[in-house]
Design an enzyme around this catalytic site. Structure first.
Site, short mmCIF file in Angstrom:
data_model
loop_
_atom_site.label_atom_id
_atom_site.label_comp_id
_atom_site.label_asym_id
_atom_site.label_seq_id
_atom_site.Cartn_x
_atom_site.Cartn_y
_atom_site.Cartn_z
N TYR A 141 0.85 -1.20 0.00
CA TYR A 141 0.00 0.00 0.00
C TYR A 141 0.88 1.26 0.00
O TYR A 141 0.76 2.12 -0.88
CB TYR A 141 -0.93 -0.03 1.22
CG TYR A 141 -1.60 1.29 1.50
CD1 TYR A 141 -2.40 1.91 0.54
CD2 TYR A 141 -1.42 1.95 2.73
CE1 TYR A 141 -3.01 3.14 0.80
CE2 TYR A 141 -2.03 3.16 2.99
CZ TYR A 141 -2.82 3.75 2.03
OH TYR A 141 -3.41 4.97 2.28
N HIS A 187 -10.32 0.69 10.89
CA HIS A 187 -9.84 1.80 11.72
C HIS A 187 -10.39 1.72 13.15
O HIS A 187 -11.56 1.37 13.35
CB HIS A 187 -10.22 3.14 11.07
CG HIS A 187 -9.57 3.33 9.73
ND1 HIS A 187 -10.26 3.66 8.60
CD2 HIS A 187 -8.28 3.19 9.36
CE1 HIS A 187 -9.43 3.75 7.58
NE2 HIS A 187 -8.21 3.45 8.01
N ARG A 219 -0.71 6.34 18.02
CA ARG A 219 -0.95 6.72 16.63
C ARG A 219 -1.49 8.14 16.54
O ARG A 219 -1.91 8.74 17.53
CB ARG A 219 -1.99 5.76 16.00
CG ARG A 219 -1.50 4.31 15.88
CD ARG A 219 -0.44 4.16 14.82
NE ARG A 219 0.03 2.78 14.66
CZ ARG A 219 1.08 2.24 15.25
NH1 ARG A 219 1.79 2.94 16.11
NH2 ARG A 219 1.44 1.00 14.99
N ARG A 279 0.84 -7.32 16.22
CA ARG A 279 0.78 -7.63 14.78
C ARG A 279 2.16 -7.39 14.18
O ARG A 279 2.85 -6.42 14.56
CB ARG A 279 -0.21 -6.70 14.07
CG ARG A 279 -1.65 -7.08 14.30
CD ARG A 279 -2.56 -6.22 13.49
NE ARG A 279 -2.39 -4.79 13.76
CZ ARG A 279 -3.30 -3.86 13.49
NH1 ARG A 279 -4.42 -4.21 12.90
NH2 ARG A 279 -3.07 -2.59 13.76
N ASP A 282 3.98 -3.70 13.28
CA ASP A 282 3.31 -2.58 13.96
C ASP A 282 4.32 -1.86 14.86
O ASP A 282 4.61 -2.33 15.96
CB ASP A 282 2.17 -3.12 14.84
CG ASP A 282 0.81 -2.75 14.32
OD1 ASP A 282 0.72 -2.01 13.33
OD2 ASP A 282 -0.18 -3.22 14.91
N1 NAD Z 1 -8.69 6.85 5.82
C1 NAD Z 1 -7.46 7.13 6.27
O1 NAD Z 1 -7.22 7.13 7.47
C2 NAD Z 1 -6.35 7.47 5.28
C3 NAD Z 1 -5.07 7.75 5.78
C4 NAD Z 1 -4.05 8.11 4.87
C5 NAD Z 1 -4.34 8.18 3.51
N2 NAD Z 1 -5.59 7.90 3.05
C6 NAD Z 1 -5.87 7.97 1.61
O2 NAD Z 1 -6.98 8.81 1.42
C7 NAD Z 1 -7.76 8.36 0.32
C8 NAD Z 1 -9.20 8.20 0.74
O3 NAD Z 1 -9.31 7.32 1.84
P1 NAD Z 1 -10.72 6.89 2.39
O4 NAD Z 1 -10.55 6.36 3.76
O5 NAD Z 1 -11.69 8.00 2.15
O6 NAD Z 1 -11.03 5.68 1.41
P2 NAD Z 1 -12.41 5.17 0.83
O7 NAD Z 1 -12.23 3.75 0.45
O8 NAD Z 1 -13.53 5.53 1.74
O9 NAD Z 1 -12.56 6.04 -0.50
C9 NAD Z 1 -11.89 5.75 -1.69
C10 NAD Z 1 -12.88 5.95 -2.82
O10 NAD Z 1 -12.20 5.68 -4.07
C11 NAD Z 1 -13.07 4.94 -4.91
N3 NAD Z 1 -12.23 4.20 -5.86
C12 NAD Z 1 -11.28 3.26 -5.57
N4 NAD Z 1 -10.73 2.82 -6.71
C13 NAD Z 1 -11.32 3.49 -7.74
C14 NAD Z 1 -11.16 3.47 -9.15
N5 NAD Z 1 -10.29 2.66 -9.75
N6 NAD Z 1 -11.92 4.30 -9.89
C15 NAD Z 1 -12.82 5.14 -9.30
N7 NAD Z 1 -13.01 5.19 -7.97
C16 NAD Z 1 -12.27 4.37 -7.20
C17 NAD Z 1 -13.86 4.04 -3.97
O11 NAD Z 1 -15.10 3.62 -4.51
C18 NAD Z 1 -14.06 4.98 -2.76
O12 NAD Z 1 -15.27 5.72 -2.86
C19 NAD Z 1 -7.12 7.07 -0.16
O13 NAD Z 1 -6.34 7.37 -1.29
C20 NAD Z 1 -6.25 6.64 1.01
O14 NAD Z 1 -5.13 5.93 0.57
C21 NAD Z 1 -6.60 7.53 3.92
#
Ligand code: NAD
Length: 327
Positions: A141, A187, A219, A279, A282
């Site tokens: 990832y 989470h 964290r 884990r 971690d």
């Molecule tokens: N949630 C966290 O704590 C966190 C922390 C660090 C980084 N991020 C990054 O933030 C971003 C959003 O995270 P989130 O928790 O909202 O995730 P999420 O899974 O809720 O949202 C991601 C969205 O992207 C869409 N998606 C995925 N692949 C796709 C594709 N090929 N085409 C079109 N749509 C697509 C999914 O349907 C989803 O709605 C991600 O890139 C994640 O890596 C999240």
């Protein structure tokens, strides 16, 4: 500005969309709903249901909707899954990401804010982690996010793509309209709230013998609205040059035990726990420094207190007991 938000039907993307609209921008959400929810797309945003791999639809959307900038949130983000199925992550986070970059260059859209991750750093010794720390991801990832970041810097050199990459750990909390509804949920805060709501029996704590104040891992948790504001600030700063910023909660972070205690206080529920083994991979403490974005862009998180974060998430959960499923 007319902004395309990829992944705008997801957790953070829906709040970014909400905040952009509050600021008077026009928003087109592009999402394939593989993980997100149609009901999470704010009503005033346009919605295009599509996969990032679909270069034709992406190009048409960028051109016909006269998009000026992109906030790229769409990705897969389950660390464990990425370790057992790396191809899925390379395919979506890198291959589809490159399709987006190419479509942007072809459509002459050269401003991009990228939702990266602090998992790009791996497990550095120095905490809080600054942008000068060595990037050494310990899972696919983080590796795939870093790969797309690196591609962006070459697209900048070759095509003048201006990007800001934001690296952070755990988004948390909710607005009135938008909250966290992942399946599976990985989470800690939403998991503990599921226990509070009676839909999960207990929270498993992975290790209580770490060298931290109470033995559980420490964290970073950032309120999703503060994160969204950082994305918008970064967008506004893109005229000058490309940049990378870390985002963190500002203090010493919060231990797993502290989070669970806060969920107990906020919900008034018992929250049973069980102690499991550590884990693999971690580290005891992971927190990011926000010093650079504070100094350069004046980012000031407004909802930093853990209690405020948990209260907002609990409020949303009580009003949406089935997440977006009941809308
Ligand atoms: N949630 C966290 O704590 C966190 C922390 C660090 C980084 N991020 C990054 O933030 C971003 C959003 O995270 P989130 O928790 O909202 O995730 P999420 O899974 O809720 O949202 C991601 C969205 O992207 C869409 N998606 C995925 N692949 C796709 C594709 N090929 N085409 C079109 N749509 C697509 C999914 O349907 C989803 O709605 C991600 O890139 C994640 O890596 C999240």
């Amino acid at each position: 500005m007319r902004v395309l938000v990829t992944g705008g039907a997801g957790y953070i993307g829906s709040v970014v969309t909400e905040e952009l609209l509050n600021d008077g921008h026009q928003v087109v959400v592009y999402d394939d709903l593989s993980k997100g929810h149609r009901a999470a797309v704010i009503a005033d945003a346009e919605f295009v249901e599509g996969d990032l791999h679909n270069a034709k639809l992406l190009g048409d959307t960028l051109q016909h909707k006269e998009i000026e900038a992109v906030i790229h949130m769409a990705a897969y983000s389950l660390v464990g899954e990425s370790c057992v199925n790396p191809a899925k992550y390379y395919n979506n986070n890198v291959v589809a990401g490159l399709t987006l970059l190419d479509a942007m260059i072809e459509s002459d859209v050269k401003r991009l804010v990228f939702s990266s991750t602090a998992a790009t750093y791996g497990e550095p010794d120095q905490q809080p982690i600054s942008e000068s720390a060595v990037t050494n991801p310990t899972n696919p990832y983080g590796e795939t996010k870093l790969a797309l970041e690196r591609a962006m810097s070459w697209y900048d050199a070759a095509h003048g793509l201006r990007y800001a990459s934001l690296r952070y750990f755990n988004a948390a909390g909710a607005t009135e309209k938008c909250g966290e509804d992942h399946d599976p949920e990985s989470h800690l805060i939403p998991i503990a709230l599921q226990v509070a709501a009676g839909t999960r029996p207990h929270v498993e704590i992975f290790g209580d013998d770490y060298p931290t104040s109470d033995g559980t891992c420490v964290r970073d948790y950032i309120h999703v609205v503060d994160l969204a504001r950082a994305h918008i600030l970064a967008l506004d700063a893109l005229n000058a040059s490309s940049r990378i910023y870390n985002l963190g909660c500002g203090g010493d972070g919060y231990s797993v035990q502290q989070v669970i205690d806060t969920v107990r206080e906020v919900t008034g529920k018992e929250i049973p726990t069980s102690i499991g083994p550590r884990r693999a991979g971690d580290p005891s403490t992971l927190i990011a420094s926000s010093a650079k974005i504070k100094e350069e862009l004046g980012w000031q998180p407004k909802h930093q207190d853990l209690r405020v974060i948990v209260e907002s998430a609990w409020r949303w959960k009580c009003e949406h007991p089935n997440g977006y499923g009941n809308q």
